[in-house]
Structure formats: C-alpha cells, structure tokens
Design an enzyme around this catalytic site. Structure first.
Site, PDB file in Angstrom:
ATOM      1  N   GLU A 182      54.106  28.481  52.023  1.00  0.00           N
ATOM      2  CA  GLU A 182      55.196  29.307  51.501  1.00  0.00           C
ATOM      3  C   GLU A 182      55.060  30.728  52.009  1.00  0.00           C
ATOM      4  O   GLU A 182      53.964  31.156  52.351  1.00  0.00           O
ATOM      5  CB  GLU A 182      55.125  29.350  49.969  1.00  0.00           C
ATOM      6  CG  GLU A 182      55.377  28.037  49.313  1.00  0.00           C
ATOM      7  CD  GLU A 182      55.266  28.130  47.786  1.00  0.00           C
ATOM      8  OE1 GLU A 182      55.360  29.233  47.231  1.00  0.00           O
ATOM      9  OE2 GLU A 182      55.086  27.078  47.172  1.00  0.00           O
ATOM     10  N   LYS A 210      54.322  34.442  51.697  1.00  0.00           N
ATOM     11  CA  LYS A 210      53.526  35.184  50.720  1.00  0.00           C
ATOM     12  C   LYS A 210      54.198  36.543  50.552  1.00  0.00           C
ATOM     13  O   LYS A 210      54.110  37.418  51.410  1.00  0.00           O
ATOM     14  CB  LYS A 210      52.097  35.367  51.198  1.00  0.00           C
ATOM     15  CG  LYS A 210      51.272  36.116  50.183  1.00  0.00           C
ATOM     16  CD  LYS A 210      49.844  36.260  50.621  1.00  0.00           C
ATOM     17  CE  LYS A 210      49.024  36.858  49.513  1.00  0.00           C
ATOM     18  NZ  LYS A 210      49.631  38.038  48.906  1.00  0.00           N
ATOM     19  N   ARG A 227      53.426  39.846  40.560  1.00  0.00           N
ATOM     20  CA  ARG A 227      53.607  38.583  39.890  1.00  0.00           C
ATOM     21  C   ARG A 227      54.308  38.764  38.556  1.00  0.00           C
ATOM     22  O   ARG A 227      53.985  39.677  37.799  1.00  0.00           O
ATOM     23  CB  ARG A 227      52.228  37.969  39.656  1.00  0.00           C
ATOM     24  CG  ARG A 227      52.281  36.500  39.445  1.00  0.00           C
ATOM     25  CD  ARG A 227      51.031  35.907  39.985  1.00  0.00           C
ATOM     26  NE  ARG A 227      50.963  34.500  39.717  1.00  0.00           N
ATOM     27  CZ  ARG A 227      49.985  33.736  40.156  1.00  0.00           C
ATOM     28  NH1 ARG A 227      49.008  34.242  40.850  1.00  0.00           N
ATOM     29  NH2 ARG A 227      49.988  32.454  39.882  1.00  0.00           N
ATOM     30  N   ARG A 261      50.553  39.867  36.028  1.00  0.00           N
ATOM     31  CA  ARG A 261      49.371  39.064  36.275  1.00  0.00           C
ATOM     32  C   ARG A 261      48.250  39.403  35.296  1.00  0.00           C
ATOM     33  O   ARG A 261      47.435  38.582  34.932  1.00  0.00           O
ATOM     34  CB  ARG A 261      48.946  39.355  37.706  1.00  0.00           C
ATOM     35  CG  ARG A 261      47.653  38.831  38.079  1.00  0.00           C
ATOM     36  CD  ARG A 261      47.152  39.594  39.285  1.00  0.00           C
ATOM     37  NE  ARG A 261      45.723  39.523  39.226  1.00  0.00           N
ATOM     38  CZ  ARG A 261      44.962  39.135  40.229  1.00  0.00           C
ATOM     39  NH1 ARG A 261      45.498  38.845  41.366  1.00  0.00           N
ATOM     40  NH2 ARG A 261      43.667  39.080  40.089  1.00  0.00           N
ATOM     41  N   GLU A 275      57.096  35.810  42.015  1.00  0.00           N
ATOM     42  CA  GLU A 275      56.751  37.094  42.610  1.00  0.00           C
ATOM     43  C   GLU A 275      58.050  37.899  42.725  1.00  0.00           C
ATOM     44  O   GLU A 275      59.021  37.422  43.332  1.00  0.00           O
ATOM     45  CB  GLU A 275      56.126  36.858  43.994  1.00  0.00           C
ATOM     46  CG  GLU A 275      55.609  38.093  44.675  1.00  0.00           C
ATOM     47  CD  GLU A 275      54.158  38.439  44.307  1.00  0.00           C
ATOM     48  OE1 GLU A 275      53.568  37.806  43.392  1.00  0.00           O
ATOM     49  OE2 GLU A 275      53.620  39.360  44.931  1.00  0.00           O
ATOM     50  N   PHE A 319      57.861  30.441  42.255  1.00  0.00           N
ATOM     51  CA  PHE A 319      57.054  29.495  43.033  1.00  0.00           C
ATOM     52  C   PHE A 319      56.334  28.441  42.208  1.00  0.00           C
ATOM     53  O   PHE A 319      55.710  27.540  42.758  1.00  0.00           O
ATOM     54  CB  PHE A 319      56.088  30.221  43.967  1.00  0.00           C
ATOM     55  CG  PHE A 319      55.125  31.156  43.281  1.00  0.00           C
ATOM     56  CD1 PHE A 319      54.038  30.672  42.592  1.00  0.00           C
ATOM     57  CD2 PHE A 319      55.322  32.523  43.360  1.00  0.00           C
ATOM     58  CE1 PHE A 319      53.150  31.530  41.972  1.00  0.00           C
ATOM     59  CE2 PHE A 319      54.437  33.399  42.739  1.00  0.00           C
ATOM     60  CZ  PHE A 319      53.350  32.892  42.045  1.00  0.00           C
ATOM     61  N   ARG A 379      40.293  30.397  40.312  1.00  0.00           N
ATOM     62  CA  ARG A 379      40.463  30.614  41.734  1.00  0.00           C
ATOM     63  C   ARG A 379      39.882  29.389  42.417  1.00  0.00           C
ATOM     64  O   ARG A 379      38.758  29.392  42.892  1.00  0.00           O
ATOM     65  CB  ARG A 379      39.717  31.881  42.153  1.00  0.00           C
ATOM     66  CG  ARG A 379      40.158  32.447  43.479  1.00  0.00           C
ATOM     67  CD  ARG A 379      39.319  33.666  43.840  1.00  0.00           C
ATOM     68  NE  ARG A 379      39.599  34.834  43.042  1.00  0.00           N
ATOM     69  CZ  ARG A 379      40.656  35.619  43.207  1.00  0.00           C
ATOM     70  NH1 ARG A 379      41.533  35.344  44.139  1.00  0.00           N
ATOM     71  NH2 ARG A 379      40.838  36.676  42.449  1.00  0.00           N
ATOM     72  N   LYS A 396      45.477  31.922  50.171  1.00  0.00           N
ATOM     73  CA  LYS A 396      46.254  32.983  50.813  1.00  0.00           C
ATOM     74  C   LYS A 396      45.787  33.160  52.254  1.00  0.00           C
ATOM     75  O   LYS A 396      44.595  33.107  52.547  1.00  0.00           O
ATOM     76  CB  LYS A 396      46.183  34.281  50.035  1.00  0.00           C
ATOM     77  CG  LYS A 396      44.807  34.761  49.698  1.00  0.00           C
ATOM     78  CD  LYS A 396      44.888  35.936  48.742  1.00  0.00           C
ATOM     79  CE  LYS A 396      43.489  36.373  48.330  1.00  0.00           C
ATOM     80  NZ  LYS A 396      43.447  37.322  47.244  1.00  0.00           N
TER      81      LYS A 396
HETATM   82  P1  ATP Z   1      44.160  37.722  43.924  1.00  0.00           P
HETATM   83  O1  ATP Z   1      45.449  37.577  43.207  1.00  0.00           O
HETATM   84  O2  ATP Z   1      43.857  36.499  44.749  1.00  0.00           O
HETATM   85  O3  ATP Z   1      43.033  38.179  43.074  1.00  0.00           O
HETATM   86  P2  ATP Z   1      45.260  40.030  45.136  1.00  0.00           P
HETATM   87  O4  ATP Z   1      45.617  40.639  43.861  1.00  0.00           O
HETATM   88  O5  ATP Z   1      44.761  40.902  46.247  1.00  0.00           O
HETATM   89  O6  ATP Z   1      44.250  38.831  45.003  1.00  0.00           O
HETATM   90  P3  ATP Z   1      46.929  38.783  46.940  1.00  0.00           P
HETATM   91  O7  ATP Z   1      45.870  38.859  47.969  1.00  0.00           O
HETATM   92  O8  ATP Z   1      48.150  39.538  47.208  1.00  0.00           O
HETATM   93  O9  ATP Z   1      46.511  39.234  45.555  1.00  0.00           O
HETATM   94  O10 ATP Z   1      47.247  37.200  46.759  1.00  0.00           O
HETATM   95  C1  ATP Z   1      47.634  36.521  45.623  1.00  0.00           C
HETATM   96  C2  ATP Z   1      48.998  36.926  45.064  1.00  0.00           C
HETATM   97  O11 ATP Z   1      50.058  36.661  45.975  1.00  0.00           O
HETATM   98  C3  ATP Z   1      49.431  36.128  43.858  1.00  0.00           C
HETATM   99  O12 ATP Z   1      48.796  36.564  42.690  1.00  0.00           O
HETATM  100  C4  ATP Z   1      50.938  36.369  43.810  1.00  0.00           C
HETATM  101  O13 ATP Z   1      51.206  37.520  43.058  1.00  0.00           O
HETATM  102  C5  ATP Z   1      51.293  36.651  45.249  1.00  0.00           C
HETATM  103  N1  ATP Z   1      52.213  35.686  45.884  1.00  0.00           N
HETATM  104  C6  ATP Z   1      53.173  36.016  46.776  1.00  0.00           C
HETATM  105  N2  ATP Z   1      53.855  34.952  47.208  1.00  0.00           N
HETATM  106  C7  ATP Z   1      53.342  33.874  46.578  1.00  0.00           C
HETATM  107  C8  ATP Z   1      53.638  32.471  46.619  1.00  0.00           C
HETATM  108  N3  ATP Z   1      54.577  31.976  47.401  1.00  0.00           N
HETATM  109  N4  ATP Z   1      52.882  31.669  45.827  1.00  0.00           N
HETATM  110  C9  ATP Z   1      51.907  32.166  45.040  1.00  0.00           C
HETATM  111  N5  ATP Z   1      51.580  33.480  44.958  1.00  0.00           N
HETATM  112  C10 ATP Z   1      52.287  34.337  45.722  1.00  0.00           C
END
Ligand code: ATP
Length: 586
Positions: free
Chosen positions: A271, A273, A278, A294, A324, A365, A441, A447
């Site tokens: 998907e 990103k 969130r 989140r 998101e 999502f 996790r 990601k």
């Molecule tokens: P993490 O949430 O893994 O602790 P982080 O805060 O740095 O790390 P990101 O690295 O941006 O977050 O990656 C995870 C986040 O990506 C998810 O928490 C969500 O908010 C966002 N996201 C964006 N697109 C999607 C998608 N298609 N499916 C799931 N999450 C998504």
C-alpha cells in the site's frame, strides 16, 4: 478501602527504584483490593483519575492549590508560598503544614479511596461560574480530613505530579504475579534483582493474555478486575468497546524488498505509505464518532471535517477503523508532508478555519471492529474486503488506501515509484492472512520507506581513461531531466562496467556507443550528444554545488543500459529531489 492503605503503598514504591521490587509491592497490594474497589484504586495507584485515553483533566493549577491549602490549614498564602520555595514541592508543603495543624485539632474521620476518588472526579466536572471557589472548597474538604502523609499524595495526584514510577511493564507483570502467581510457580529471588519462574512458557501465556487484554481496553483497572474475578478466560474474552481506543498495530522496518517478502510472504499486499498521522475512528451505536491519535489522544474536536466524512461515507451502525489522515495542498491537490498539518492536532480554537486552511484526506487502511464484532482475528484480506464495501470513497475526503497484491520485485518497484511520485513516503507491506495485533510490532505490517531506487540517467559527457583504460571512455557524466526537458548533471559514474566484453556491459562497448556521439573534446574530456540512457545505482543522494541539478550521487555505479528508453524518458529532477527528501526522513 482506607486511603491510608493506598498511601502506604505509595510510600513503599517511593522508597525503591528497582522495577522488580516495585512490581512485587504492587502485586501484593493488588491481591488485597476488593473487586468493587479495583477500578478506582488502580487508577489512583497509577496517579490518575481518568484512563490515559480520556482527555478530561482535573484542571487545578498550583495557584488554586495554594488557595485551597490556605483555607484547609487556615494560614496565609504568602506563608505557604515561602514554604513552597523552600521545599520545591507542594505535596511536601501540604504534608508539613497539615502536620503542624493536626497537632492542634486532631481529626478522626478516616478517608476512603472512594471518597478521594469521587471528590477528585467532581473537581474535573466543575465548570462555569464560581469554579474557583467550588474547587477550592472540594480540595479543602479533603485536606481537612487527611492525615499529613495523605495530604501529600492528594495534592500530588491533583497536580498530576505523582511520579512513583508505576509503568506499564510493572503493572502488567504485577497483575500476572498477583492473580496467576500460584499457577506459574513464581519465586522472588533475594534482593529482588531477579525472579525465578518455573515454567517460562506458562508465564508468557499469562503475560501475553494480560498484555492483549490491556491492548484492547487500555485500562489496567479493567484487566485486573477481569483477572481477579474470572481468571484467564475472562482476560481472553475481554471485549474492546467502541468509543474506547485500542493500541494500534505497529510496523517493522526493512531495507530491501526481498526482506519484506520474506517477512510477510508471497503474494503480499503493498500500500502507499502516506505521510500523515494516524487516526483511529470509532462510531458507536448511537452514531457518536470519536477520533484518537496513535498515542490514543482524543482529537475528535480538532477534526470536525474527518468526523463528517466518517459519518457520511462509512456504512455501518458501529465500527472502529484505522486510517492515516494526510494533508494536501488546496490549490494543487498534492499531498503535503506531515509537518504542514501537525498544528491541527493540538489546536483548541479556530478549528473551522484550520480545517479549511489545512484540509486532510482520510486514507482508511484497516478495520478493527464492525457492528459490535471484533475483527482483529480475521485475516487481513477479509478485513480489507469489508473496508472496500463499507467506505464510499470520495478523493480529497475519504478513500481506502491504495493497494496492490504482488509477488514480484519489479511490481513493487513500479508501485514504489508511483507512491513517491504522488508525494508519499514509500510503501507498507501487509501479510494477506494475518490478524490485527493491537499494540504489537510484529511482522504483519512492514514499512519500506526508501529503496536505493535506481535512476535512469542520460550520458552527456565522458572522459578518456588512463593506463590500460586509455583507449576507452571510462567515466561518464550523467544527467536527469528538468521540467523544461533540459538535461541537468547529477554526477559522474565510472564503476559497474566490465573490462572484458564477455562479462557484460563493457567499457569497450560503451566507448563504441558513445564515440559517434561526441560533440566536442577538451583534453581528456568529451561532450556527448544526449542519447544513451543508463540505469544508475548509488549509496545516497547528496546536496552538491558541483552539478547543475544541485544534487549528486554518492558512490554511483552503472547497472545496465536502458535500451528500451529514449533520453526524454530519463528520471526527472523532481523525482531525484523526492528521493533525496525521502531518505532524509528516516
Ligand atoms: P512506528 O509507527 O513504526 O513506531 P513511526 O512513528 O516513525 O514508526 P512510520 O515510520 O511513519 O511511523 O511508520 C508507521 C506509520 O505509517 C503508521 O503508524 C501509520 O500512521 C502510517 N501509515 C501510512 N500509510 C499507512 C498504510 N497504508 N498502512 C498502515 N500504516 C500507514
């Protein structure tokens, strides 16, 4: 329960910094709490009166506390303030002053945890005219019945300054030790530096059950109550409640497509990103909608636009969906990086103007609950199908995340490019048959922010080699395309080609291709008519004053000749810039 009992536990907890010792103290205490008292006592033990996702606050600042202390103890505020400066902590001041006062007027009523809790909740409810007076009265009432050490903790709880170090981990373990200790065969080792567990596997089963119950309820009070009253079964069946946020599922990170496939399996869902934030959206039976971040903060008020989209575009009487929200430029419609809309999250006023100036598109999502039924144990594929059925998509308002089911690396690469070009951070990989694991996790969601995306660049210059390479053009100046279709240099590449023709794309072959295209020569350097495109890999993109593009490739290498592409299909400067921005973020 008498409040003094809880205060005794606070004191014990304050005396140690060791996590195991704290856990032990809590575990022993949990066993003593009756089912009826469980909810409020655990909240108080955590130093709060509302669960962490509940945005309500007691709303008492130090000034008001000074006033209340003045009334309760019957001394002037300046005197209290003086003592405060000396002690640096209003809780300690309260303890000291109440002590002096109590010697004169001994009080005999005993405070209960319930009374303290109820009064504190009332404090949070008071608003409107006479707020200060009514709040002061309520606090003073509590303090006049409190023993000195009790007043210390009442004041600290009200001011939100408990800091007794009862963290999530300690609380979870304490519940396991308290209610399943006999089943696990736990022994506390001397000095509390360790605990001995007879059977780790059994221990983990209970610990996981407690954690999972917490992940869907976000309230240890409810978890402990279930564990104490009905044991493991109750924990496993503890239901999520629409309106109460659950911990979101988190993603693992990988650096290569191969790694991603290894973790989620093939075929996998990929998907876009989105670079937003969130939002977990809840719709209850009565139609009420709540939005949580989140970190489970309630942001319903800040996003009336999102509430509206969910109300109008998502079918179903009750549900919890995961999404998101991404900001976009009102004029161009392009997605904007998170920073542009981050100010909306904390905003308390001018909300409508903000939603107009900084609009968001909700990209749904996942679905966690539908019509009262938990969806977390359903496979991703099934959850996704349901989403597609219930979300009436309208771009720039609410859509379902862009998805593809793939097994091939080249399909991932293509989608990645599409994602980055549309202003996204990269891709998410999802395993098709996995459940939704709140708070975890695990490898169900991965990601993938930037691959060392190769570039297709045009050769615009070259250099004759030295020594045994003297007959060959062996270093190539490569360029990307700007918006006017002009070529802008981004680097020089001299590795990747072979010295022997039979080994692959060789210097010899490249020289043959380029020689007829030479426009001019100066010393060893030649200018080349832009015609040949090569695929170039690199370690990193850097800012650079050396090249016209303003960017340079670090450790570039030739991967192949793109015979299928003409010079005007080269990578654009815009694309190189996006890759540069993407790699900076992670
Ligand atoms: P993490 O949430 O893994 O602790 P982080 O805060 O740095 O790390 P990101 O690295 O941006 O977050 O990656 C995870 C986040 O990506 C998810 O928490 C969500 O908010 C966002 N996201 C964006 N697109 C999607 C998608 N298609 N499916 C799931 N999450 C998504």
């Amino acid at each position: 329960m008498e409040y003094s009992k809880l205060v005794d536990v606070y004191e014990q907890l304050n005396k140690t910094t060791k996590r195991l010792e704290k856990t032990h103290i809590i575990a022993e205490f949990l066993k003593e709490i009756s089912i009826d008292d469980m909810e409020h006592v655990i909240l108080l033990l955590e130093g709060r009166i509302f669960p962490n996702y509940d945005a309500r606050e007691i709303g008492v600042a130090s000034r008001l506390m000074l006033k209340s202390l003045g009334i309760a103890i019957g001394i002037g505020i300046d005197k209290i303030e003086k003592e405060w400066k000396k002690q640096g902590d209003l809780g300690l001041v309260a303890e000291l002053l109440v002590k002096t006062k109590k010697q004169a007027t001994l009080h005999s009523t005993k405070l209960t945890t319930k009374k303290v809790f109820e009064n504190l909740r009332k404090l949070a409810e008071i608003e409107g005219e006479g707020t200060v007076e009514r709040k002061t009265q309520l606090i003073a009432e509590l303090l006049t019945s409190a023993k000195p050490v009790e007043s210390k903790y009442i004041v600290k709880t009200i001011l939100g300054e408990m800091r007794i170090g009862v963290g999530e981990g300690a609380m979870r373990d304490a519940i396991v030790w308290a209610f399943f200790g006999n089943k696990i065969g736990i022994k506390y080792a001397r000095e509390m530096n360790d605990i001995e567990v007879e059977d780790r596997e059994v221990y983990n089963k209970y610990a996981d059950a407690v954690q999972s119950a917490y992940d869907v309820t976000n309230e240890f009070a409810l978890v402990a109550k279930a564990a104490k009253s009905k044991g493991l079964d109750a924990l496993e069946n503890i239901g999520m409640k629409v309106g109460i946020p659950i911990q979101v599922m988190l993603a693992l990170k990988v650096d290569t497509i191969e790694e991603a496939f290894e973790t989620v399996g093939k075929p996998a869902a990929i998907e876009f990103k989105y670079d937003g934030f969130r939002i977990q959206a809840h719709k209850g039976e009565k139609g009420g909608i709540r939005l949580f971040t989140r970190r489970l903060e309630d942001v319903t008020k800040q996003f009336p636009d999102v509430v509206e989209y969910i109300k109008k575009h998502v079918k179903g009487k009750s549900f919890i969906i995961d999404s998101e929200a991404v900001g976009y430029d009102k004029k161009t419609g392009r997605y904007l990086p998170f920073q542009n809309i981050s100010q909306r999250i904390k905003r308390k006023y001018d909300i409508d103007r903000m939603s107009n100036d900084f609009p968001v598109e909700v990209n749904v999502f996942d679905i966690i609950n539908f019509e009262g039924k938990s969806m977390i144990n359903e496979e991703f594929e099934k959850r996704r199908k349901l989403l597609e059925k219930i979300v009436k998509q309208e771009p720039k308002k609410i859509v379902v995340s862009k998805i593809k089911i793939v097994s091939e690396k080249k399909d991932v690469e293509k989608f990645f490019k599409e994602a980055v070009n549309a202003g996204n951070e990269g891709l998410m990989f999802k395993s098709l048959n996995s459940p939704y694991k709140p708070g975890a996790r695990v490898g169900y969601m991965i990601k993938f922010k930037h691959m060392m995306e190769t570039l297709d660049l045009v050769i615009v210059g070259a250099e004759w080699g030295e020594g045994k390479r003297a007959r060959w053009l062996s270093s190539y100046t490569v360029a990307c395309l700007d918006e006017n279709d002009d070529f802008l240099e981004v680097g020089k590449v001299s590795t990747g080609l072979k010295e022997k023709e039979e080994e692959g794309l060789s210097f010899m072959e490249m020289t043959r291709l380029l020689k007829p295209l030479i426009i001019s020569e100066k010393g060893k350097e030649v200018k080349i008519k832009p015609k040949i495109i090569i695929e170039v890999g690199y370690e990193e993109i850097q800012k650079s004053p050396t090249y016209e593009s303003g960017l340079a490739l670090r450790f570039p290498r030739v991967i192949s000749q793109r015979i299928d592409k003409g010079p005007h299909e080269a990578s654009t400067l815009d694309y190189v810039k996006k890759l540069y921005a993407g790699q900076k973020k992670s």
